[in-house]
Design a protein around this motif. Structure first.
Motif, short mmCIF file in Angstrom:
data_model
loop_
_atom_site.label_atom_id
_atom_site.label_comp_id
_atom_site.label_asym_id
_atom_site.label_seq_id
_atom_site.Cartn_x
_atom_site.Cartn_y
_atom_site.Cartn_z
N THR A 8 0.83 -1.21 0.00
CA THR A 8 0.00 0.00 0.00
C THR A 8 0.86 1.25 0.00
O THR A 8 0.60 2.21 -0.75
CB THR A 8 -0.93 0.00 1.22
OG1 THR A 8 -1.74 -1.18 1.21
CG2 THR A 8 -1.84 1.22 1.22
N LEU A 9 1.90 1.28 0.83
CA LEU A 9 2.78 2.45 0.88
C LEU A 9 3.54 2.63 -0.42
O LEU A 9 3.77 3.76 -0.87
CB LEU A 9 3.75 2.30 2.06
CG LEU A 9 3.11 2.39 3.46
CD1 LEU A 9 4.14 2.04 4.53
CD2 LEU A 9 2.54 3.79 3.70
N ALA A 15 2.36 7.20 -6.52
CA ALA A 15 1.38 8.20 -6.97
C ALA A 15 1.77 9.60 -6.53
O ALA A 15 1.62 10.56 -7.29
CB ALA A 15 0.00 7.85 -6.43
N LEU A 16 2.29 9.73 -5.31
CA LEU A 16 2.59 11.05 -4.75
C LEU A 16 4.01 11.53 -5.03
O LEU A 16 4.32 12.70 -4.82
CB LEU A 16 2.35 11.03 -3.24
CG LEU A 16 0.91 10.71 -2.79
CD1 LEU A 16 0.85 10.55 -1.27
CD2 LEU A 16 -0.04 11.80 -3.24
N THR A 22 3.53 10.61 1.54
CA THR A 22 2.95 9.29 1.80
C THR A 22 2.85 9.05 3.30
O THR A 22 1.84 8.55 3.80
CB THR A 22 3.79 8.19 1.14
OG1 THR A 22 3.87 8.43 -0.26
CG2 THR A 22 3.18 6.81 1.38
N ALA A 23 3.90 9.41 4.02
CA ALA A 23 3.91 9.23 5.47
C ALA A 23 2.83 10.09 6.12
O ALA A 23 2.11 9.64 7.02
CB ALA A 23 5.28 9.58 6.03
N GLN A 32 9.61 5.47 8.44
CA GLN A 32 8.85 4.23 8.41
C GLN A 32 8.47 3.85 6.99
O GLN A 32 8.48 2.66 6.63
CB GLN A 32 7.60 4.37 9.28
CG GLN A 32 7.87 4.47 10.77
CD GLN A 32 6.61 4.72 11.57
OE1 GLN A 32 6.09 5.83 11.62
NE2 GLN A 32 6.10 3.68 12.20
N VAL A 33 8.13 4.84 6.19
CA VAL A 33 7.82 4.57 4.79
C VAL A 33 9.06 4.10 4.05
O VAL A 33 9.02 3.12 3.29
CB VAL A 33 7.23 5.83 4.11
CG1 VAL A 33 7.01 5.59 2.61
CG2 VAL A 33 5.93 6.24 4.78
#
Length: 306
Positions: A8-9, A15-16, A22-23, A32-33
């Motif tokens: 998912t990430l 996309a971003l 994203t985080a 973490q991402v």
């Protein structure tokens, strides 16, 4: 073993184009991402992103892997939908993008009633006049004005007969007079909309099959359509709005339609989804609820006079 969270990430980061964004969206720390992406790269034994201090982009391998990751997530989502009890199909989180004026002044009541009728459902409503990218932005569907000329997404008609009308408050018209022809508009304070730096100050009308254009000018403009609506209600000027946005105020006498002999631009409203698979029971039910509300408003759309 692949982790669903890592997939998912990865899809959202692609996309971003940003681990930080994203985080922020996921409520995590950027580190973490980054760790999740590294873990995924280690399992796949490929490099998914080319990173630098200023940019983030997919590698060729990442570009190749992306549609498979998206397909995995969509398959899992479809599987979850299939095993949900049929008596409570409307559940989970539905993320909706809607134009600011339409959303706040007409559809918010529809969304509230829909949520109350389906207590297992959570709604995340994003009000914006910017054109939502349903492929990249974190939304499940968007309500969008305009003709659909893009076959890359799914479009369901909501209000195909909607059009623009010229409106002003009774107070404004009492002070400055009511325009009788479109050329009179040039003498009035026009409240205009701004999108991506462009001022929409050329208004188009049709009469007896002929197109008419008028360049307007005014002292106030905004990139928020609801602001223009409020200014008109406050008697600041005259404006050119979607009937759906102003219908309730016209029917209540707070705004008056002027130049009824001219037909304004067509501005059909559609529901947009990225993929047909996302036309779930929830989306279809919401589509019907919004469509019914809009059809009710359009029954009062003033007929063009001679």
């Amino acid at each position: 073993m692949l982790r669903l969270e890592d997939l998912t990430l990865f899809v959202r980061a692609a996309a971003l184009n940003s681990f930080s964004d994203t985080a922020r969206e996921a409520g995590l720390q950027p580190a973490q991402v980054s760790t999740a992406i590294k873990r995924l790269e280690k399992i796949l034994n490929i490099r998914l992103f080319a990173r630098s201090t200023r940019s983030l982009r997919l590698t060729p391998e990442g570009e190749t892997w992306l549609p498979y990751a998206v397909q995995i997530l969509q398959t899992l989502e479809a599987g979850v939908e299939q095993i949900q009890p049929s008596s409570d199909e409307v559940r989970g989180l539905l993320q909706i993008a809607v134009p600011s004026d339409l959303g706040r002044n007409m559809l918010l009541d529809v969304f509230q009633a829909f949520r109350h009728n389906h207590p297992a459902l959570n709604l995340k409503i994003l009000f914006s006049d910017q054109v939502t990218d349903v492929f990249k932005d974190p939304v499940d569907l968007a309500f969008r004005y305009g003709n659909n000329d893009d076959a890359s997404y799914i479009s369901l008609p909501v209000a195909p007969e909607n059009r623009r009308v010229v409106v002003a408050s009774p107070d404004y018209l009492a002070r400055y007079g009511e325009p009788k022809t479109i050329s009179d508009l040039a003498q009035h304070n026009a409240l205009t909309f701004v999108l991506r730096g462009r001022v929409y100050n050329n208004w188009t009308f049709t009469r007896h099959g002929n197109k008419h254009h008028i360049a307007v000018k005014g002292s106030m403009m905004s990139d928020d359509a609801e602001v223009i609506h409020r200014l008109a209600l406050n008697g600041e000027g005259i404006t050119y709005k979607s009937w759906l946005d102003v219908s309730e105020d016209v029917l209540a006498g707070r705004l008056t339609v002027v130049l009824p002999q001219y037909e304004g631009d067509s501005v059909p409203l559609n529901l947009i989804c990225p993929h047909r698979k996302q036309l779930s029971a929830t989306v279809r039910l919401l589509h019907e609820a919004v469509k019914a509300r809009c059809e009710s408003a359009l029954r009062h759309l003033p007929a063009v006079t001679d």
